[in-house]
Design a protein around this motif. Structure first.
Motif, PDB file in Angstrom:
ATOM      1  N   ALA A 130     -20.725 -49.105  23.732  1.00  0.00           N
ATOM      2  CA  ALA A 130     -19.271 -49.268  23.812  1.00  0.00           C
ATOM      3  C   ALA A 130     -18.895 -50.157  24.991  1.00  0.00           C
ATOM      4  CB  ALA A 130     -18.599 -47.902  23.935  1.00  0.00           C
ATOM      5  N   CYS A 131     -19.579 -49.972  26.117  1.00  0.00           N
ATOM      6  CA  CYS A 131     -19.323 -50.827  27.285  1.00  0.00           C
ATOM      7  C   CYS A 131     -19.624 -52.285  26.956  1.00  0.00           C
ATOM      8  CB  CYS A 131     -20.173 -50.369  28.469  1.00  0.00           C
ATOM      9  SG  CYS A 131     -19.688 -48.787  29.197  1.00  0.00           S
ATOM     10  N   ALA A 132     -20.716 -52.503  26.228  1.00  0.00           N
ATOM     11  CA  ALA A 132     -21.107 -53.872  25.886  1.00  0.00           C
ATOM     12  C   ALA A 132     -20.089 -54.523  24.954  1.00  0.00           C
ATOM     13  CB  ALA A 132     -22.494 -53.864  25.241  1.00  0.00           C
ATOM     14  N   VAL A 133     -19.713 -53.810  23.905  1.00  0.00           N
ATOM     15  CA  VAL A 133     -18.811 -54.388  22.902  1.00  0.00           C
ATOM     16  C   VAL A 133     -17.402 -54.560  23.468  1.00  0.00           C
ATOM     17  CG1 VAL A 133     -17.744 -54.023  20.651  1.00  0.00           C
ATOM     18  CG2 VAL A 133     -20.166 -53.487  20.980  1.00  0.00           C
ATOM     19  N   LEU A 134     -16.871 -53.500  24.075  1.00  0.00           N
ATOM     20  CA  LEU A 134     -15.514 -53.575  24.618  1.00  0.00           C
ATOM     21  C   LEU A 134     -15.432 -54.557  25.782  1.00  0.00           C
ATOM     22  CD1 LEU A 134     -14.430 -49.811  24.545  1.00  0.00           C
ATOM     23  CD2 LEU A 134     -13.677 -51.657  23.032  1.00  0.00           C
ATOM     24  N   GLY A 170     -13.330 -59.051  28.365  1.00  0.00           N
ATOM     25  CA  GLY A 170     -13.590 -60.027  29.419  1.00  0.00           C
ATOM     26  C   GLY A 170     -12.816 -61.320  29.272  1.00  0.00           C
ATOM     27  N   PRO A 171     -12.895 -61.986  28.105  1.00  0.00           N
ATOM     28  CA  PRO A 171     -12.140 -63.238  27.948  1.00  0.00           C
ATOM     29  C   PRO A 171     -10.629 -63.031  27.991  1.00  0.00           C
ATOM     30  CG  PRO A 171     -13.893 -63.062  26.306  1.00  0.00           C
ATOM     31  CD  PRO A 171     -13.780 -61.723  26.960  1.00  0.00           C
ATOM     32  N   LYS A 172     -10.164 -61.876  27.533  1.00  0.00           N
ATOM     33  CA  LYS A 172      -8.722 -61.641  27.475  1.00  0.00           C
ATOM     34  C   LYS A 172      -8.095 -61.509  28.860  1.00  0.00           C
ATOM     35  CE  LYS A 172      -8.553 -59.580  22.869  1.00  0.00           C
ATOM     36  NZ  LYS A 172      -7.746 -60.707  22.337  1.00  0.00           N
ATOM     37  N   VAL A 173      -8.876 -61.016  29.824  1.00  0.00           N
ATOM     38  CA  VAL A 173      -8.334 -60.864  31.180  1.00  0.00           C
ATOM     39  C   VAL A 173      -8.751 -62.018  32.086  1.00  0.00           C
ATOM     40  CG1 VAL A 173      -8.232 -58.365  30.980  1.00  0.00           C
ATOM     41  CG2 VAL A 173     -10.285 -59.430  31.915  1.00  0.00           C
ATOM     42  N   GLY A 221     -17.614 -58.554  31.832  1.00  0.00           N
ATOM     43  CA  GLY A 221     -16.835 -57.506  31.180  1.00  0.00           C
ATOM     44  C   GLY A 221     -17.650 -56.249  30.926  1.00  0.00           C
ATOM     45  N   PRO A 222     -18.775 -56.357  30.210  1.00  0.00           N
ATOM     46  CA  PRO A 222     -19.621 -55.177  30.021  1.00  0.00           C
ATOM     47  C   PRO A 222     -20.144 -54.598  31.332  1.00  0.00           C
ATOM     48  CG  PRO A 222     -20.191 -56.877  28.434  1.00  0.00           C
ATOM     49  CD  PRO A 222     -19.229 -57.502  29.402  1.00  0.00           C
ATOM     50  N   MET A 223     -20.416 -55.474  32.317  1.00  0.00           N
ATOM     51  CA  MET A 223     -20.931 -54.991  33.595  1.00  0.00           C
ATOM     52  C   MET A 223     -19.909 -54.096  34.295  1.00  0.00           C
ATOM     53  SD  MET A 223     -22.250 -57.239  36.847  1.00  0.00           S
ATOM     54  CE  MET A 223     -23.223 -58.280  35.761  1.00  0.00           C
ATOM     55  N   ILE A 224     -18.647 -54.506  34.271  1.00  0.00           N
ATOM     56  CA  ILE A 224     -17.601 -53.717  34.924  1.00  0.00           C
ATOM     57  C   ILE A 224     -17.434 -52.374  34.229  1.00  0.00           C
ATOM     58  CG2 ILE A 224     -15.119 -53.583  35.364  1.00  0.00           C
ATOM     59  CD1 ILE A 224     -15.163 -56.595  35.862  1.00  0.00           C
ATOM     60  N   LEU A 225     -17.381 -52.391  32.901  1.00  0.00           N
ATOM     61  CA  LEU A 225     -17.223 -51.133  32.174  1.00  0.00           C
ATOM     62  C   LEU A 225     -18.431 -50.221  32.373  1.00  0.00           C
ATOM     63  CD1 LEU A 225     -15.566 -52.161  28.779  1.00  0.00           C
ATOM     64  CD2 LEU A 225     -14.502 -51.352  30.895  1.00  0.00           C
ATOM     65  N   PRO A 259     -24.155 -65.285  35.160  1.00  0.00           N
ATOM     66  CA  PRO A 259     -24.923 -64.563  34.135  1.00  0.00           C
ATOM     67  C   PRO A 259     -26.421 -64.569  34.414  1.00  0.00           C
ATOM     68  CG  PRO A 259     -23.316 -66.031  33.118  1.00  0.00           C
ATOM     69  CD  PRO A 259     -23.367 -66.379  34.572  1.00  0.00           C
ATOM     70  N   GLU A 260     -26.945 -65.737  34.807  1.00  0.00           N
ATOM     71  CA  GLU A 260     -28.385 -65.847  35.019  1.00  0.00           C
ATOM     72  C   GLU A 260     -28.843 -64.997  36.197  1.00  0.00           C
ATOM     73  OE1 GLU A 260     -26.845 -69.227  32.788  1.00  0.00           O
ATOM     74  OE2 GLU A 260     -26.339 -68.482  34.789  1.00  0.00           O
TER      75      GLU A 260
END
Length: 212
Positions: free
Chosen positions: A53-57, A62-65, A74-78, A166-167
């Motif tokens: 869920a963290c990965a998908v959401l 991420g792009p929306k904010v 995005g997934p990292m923060i969640l 990312p890298e």
């Protein structure tokens, strides 16, 4: 196109050097042989669902904010929120991490698609010179921070290496480094670049008459 090729060359050179440096001088394998293997069956189903869920959401939000590297951050923060709140304490399965590494390497390679060998050679040479200088500065800074704070060189060098968010985050995950620390410093770096680059660009960009 040249900007994209230059950045791809820089990332390729930095990731290659970091892998060589860590394996040769720090005895740390980027491939993660030193990490215990974690299978999907080793992670409880509820924890897998939370991580998924963290990965998908996160990838959707991420792009929306407007996050930098949104599909990573995005997934990292969640995931960070889920772990900090004790919603889960499960690590990601090893196969998922290895797959992410494979995808990241493929993405870096695909950035050279359509480029002519002469263009690649030229930009590789320029990127090698620029990246070499930045890596020397990064290594010196990492040694200084390590001596002042006691944070291991394996983390400080990743933090100040001139690779992409990312890298470097994925490399930190592969080596069991502090991903939050590495990612936070890179986010600060990206923010500073975004803030300063337009100012610098106004001074170096040619005007309409071709003068600087």
């Amino acid at each position: 196109k040249r900007i994209a090729l230059a950045h791809a060359s820089r990332v390729f050179i930095v990731v290659t050097f970091v892998a060589f440096f860590y394996a040769s001088f720090l005895g740390i394998s980027i491939a993660g042989e030193d990490r215990p293997y974690i299978g999907f069956a080793d992670v409880p189903g509820a924890d897998l669902a939370i991580l998924a869920a963290c990965a998908v959401l996160g990838a959707w939000l991420g792009p929306k904010v407007g996050l930098p590297a949104p599909q990573i951050l995005g997934p990292m923060i969640l995931s960070g929120i889920a772990h900090l709140t004790a919603l889960t304490d499960a690590p990601p399965p090893t196969l998922a991490v290895n797959t992410a590494q494979l995808v990241m390497g493929t993405v870096i390679g695909c950035r050279f698609a359509g480029a002519r060998p002469r263009e690649i050679a030229r930009d590789m040479a320029l990127a090698a010179a620029a990246s070499g200088l930045m890596l020397v500065i990064a290594l010196a800074t990492a040694f200084a921070v390590t001596s002042l704070t006691g944070i291991h060189l394996s983390e400080t060098f990743l933090t100040f290496s001139p690779g992409g968010l990312p890298e470097m985050s994925l490399l930190a995950l592969s080596m069991n480094a502090d991903i939050a620390y590495v990612a936070t410093i890179h986010i600060v770096r990206i923010t500073l670049v975004i803030a300063v680059a337009p100012v610098v660009f106004r001074f170096v960009r040619p005007d309409r008459n071709g003068e600087r």
